[in-house]
Design a protein around this motif. Sequence first.
Motif, PDB file in Angstrom:
ATOM      1  N   TRP A   1       0.858  -1.193   0.000  1.00 47.58           N
ATOM      2  CA  TRP A   1       0.000   0.000   0.000  1.00 47.58           C
ATOM      3  C   TRP A   1       0.893   1.242   0.000  1.00 47.58           C
ATOM      4  N   PRO A   2       0.679   2.144  -0.949  1.00 50.96           N
ATOM      5  CA  PRO A   2       1.547   3.328  -1.043  1.00 50.96           C
ATOM      6  C   PRO A   2       1.463   4.213   0.204  1.00 50.96           C
ATOM      7  N   ALA A   3       2.604   4.721   0.617  1.00 51.40           N
ATOM      8  CA  ALA A   3       2.666   5.530   1.831  1.00 51.40           C
ATOM      9  C   ALA A   3       1.802   6.779   1.742  1.00 51.40           C
ATOM     10  N   GLY A   4       1.613   7.332   0.560  1.00 49.15           N
ATOM     11  CA  GLY A   4       0.854   8.573   0.445  1.00 49.15           C
ATOM     12  C   GLY A   4      -0.610   8.402   0.110  1.00 49.15           C
ATOM     13  N   GLU A   5      -1.104   7.174   0.102  1.00 47.81           N
ATOM     14  CA  GLU A   5      -2.495   6.925  -0.302  1.00 47.81           C
ATOM     15  C   GLU A   5      -3.370   6.675   0.920  1.00 47.81           C
ATOM     16  N   PRO A   6      -4.548   7.336   1.006  1.00 41.91           N
ATOM     17  CA  PRO A   6      -5.421   7.125   2.167  1.00 41.91           C
ATOM     18  C   PRO A   6      -5.861   5.672   2.278  1.00 41.91           C
ATOM     19  N   TRP A   7      -5.885   5.162   3.486  1.00 39.52           N
ATOM     20  CA  TRP A   7      -6.336   3.798   3.778  1.00 39.52           C
ATOM     21  C   TRP A   7      -7.863   3.769   3.763  1.00 39.52           C
ATOM     22  N   PRO A   8      -8.489   2.709   3.259  1.00 40.00           N
ATOM     23  CA  PRO A   8      -9.959   2.642   3.267  1.00 40.00           C
ATOM     24  C   PRO A   8     -10.527   2.701   4.687  1.00 40.00           C
ATOM     25  N   VAL A   9     -11.646   3.381   4.846  1.00 37.01           N
ATOM     26  CA  VAL A   9     -12.294   3.499   6.152  1.00 37.01           C
ATOM     27  C   VAL A   9     -13.779   3.199   6.018  1.00 37.01           C
ATOM     28  N   CYS A  10     -14.372   2.753   7.119  1.00 35.22           N
ATOM     29  CA  CYS A  10     -15.825   2.555   7.192  1.00 35.22           C
ATOM     30  C   CYS A  10     -16.449   3.833   7.746  1.00 35.22           C
TER      31      CYS A  10
END
Length: 367
Positions: free
Chosen positions: A49-58
């Motif tokens: 997962w790229p360091a600058g990409e937001p992680w998916p959230v619920c």
Amino acid sequence: MTRTTPPRPVDVEGVFPALAAHRRTATRLHPRHGVPGARDSSVAGPLLWPAGEPWPVCTVAHPKGTGHLLSDVRLRRRIQDGARGRDFTGDEQRRLDAMKAADHVPDLRDDDPLPMLAVAQLATRDVPDLVGPEGQDLLQVFWCPFEAHGPDRTIDVVLKWRRSADVGTVLTPQPEPPVAGREECVPTTCVVHPEQVVEHEYLGLLDEGLQEEISAWEEGLLDEDEDDDGDDDDDYEDGPSSAASYATYEEYEAAMAAARTEEPEEIDYMSDLSIAPGWKVGGFASWHLTDPAPVGCQVCGTAMPPLLTVDKWECDGASRSWLPVEDRDAENDPRVLDPVGVYLGRGLMRVHTCPTDPLHPHRLSFQ
């Protein structure tokens, strides 16, 4: 170590040539406890997962701080695994007793964004039946570990396709929710051992004539088994099958156990010749608990086959013929039969995607 599904006990297409039109490949994942890396295909391992990409959230409103701490779930499994074959120590038992479902994070509001749980990462180089959008070779699967979404109150699944070569610096540490609604929504970290196999369509979806032929064939096999059993009873009425023929009852039991291992197992289309159990990509959907329910794309109407099947068991008592050759000496080991520790629906969940456009919204089905 590779995992090898034994040859099917019968060449089912040789018996029923019409089944050649109802075959499809699937890739069994064979997850086993391990320590995968961020570039590996895995279940519940670190993601590329790229360091600058937001992680998916619920963002759905539901209780998010109440349930089981992920740290407790993982510690419980480590303790249980380490205590295999012995009683828990006093310290282990005290730690287990302290693990309770509770409001562990009272400051976490129902409408707060909650990091999704990383469930799987699969690369097309490892999984032959994994087909995604053109130019994208990596599938990353997430879910919110609370069965509180939609009218059916299920987990919420997010799929992310990407081109692995585009990922530079990998995000670390990677976010995760602190709490899960149920322990069975939390997968144990596993390496995978992908293996492609051939499946055949669910019996209830074959044409009626073919269904009747298969049912009649199965009944014929049962009749043959009954005839063979009757002959054995006559042959051994006063012979080796009598306990009196052995010096001790233990010798008798050992002889009977050896004889049972040599007996051919009962063959059943649905259990042995049709659909592989366990975590897998591709293949057919089994409808063993409900009537078959078509799953169509809500955008274009195309029939959606299963992309990913999440199963409680690597195999169960009815599907034991699918147990990999390499695991035959450990066939009662929970790390083989239930390596991931996930139980959704009544034991099985499928993620369906559109073959016309994998980016169309996916759908879930449960058994």
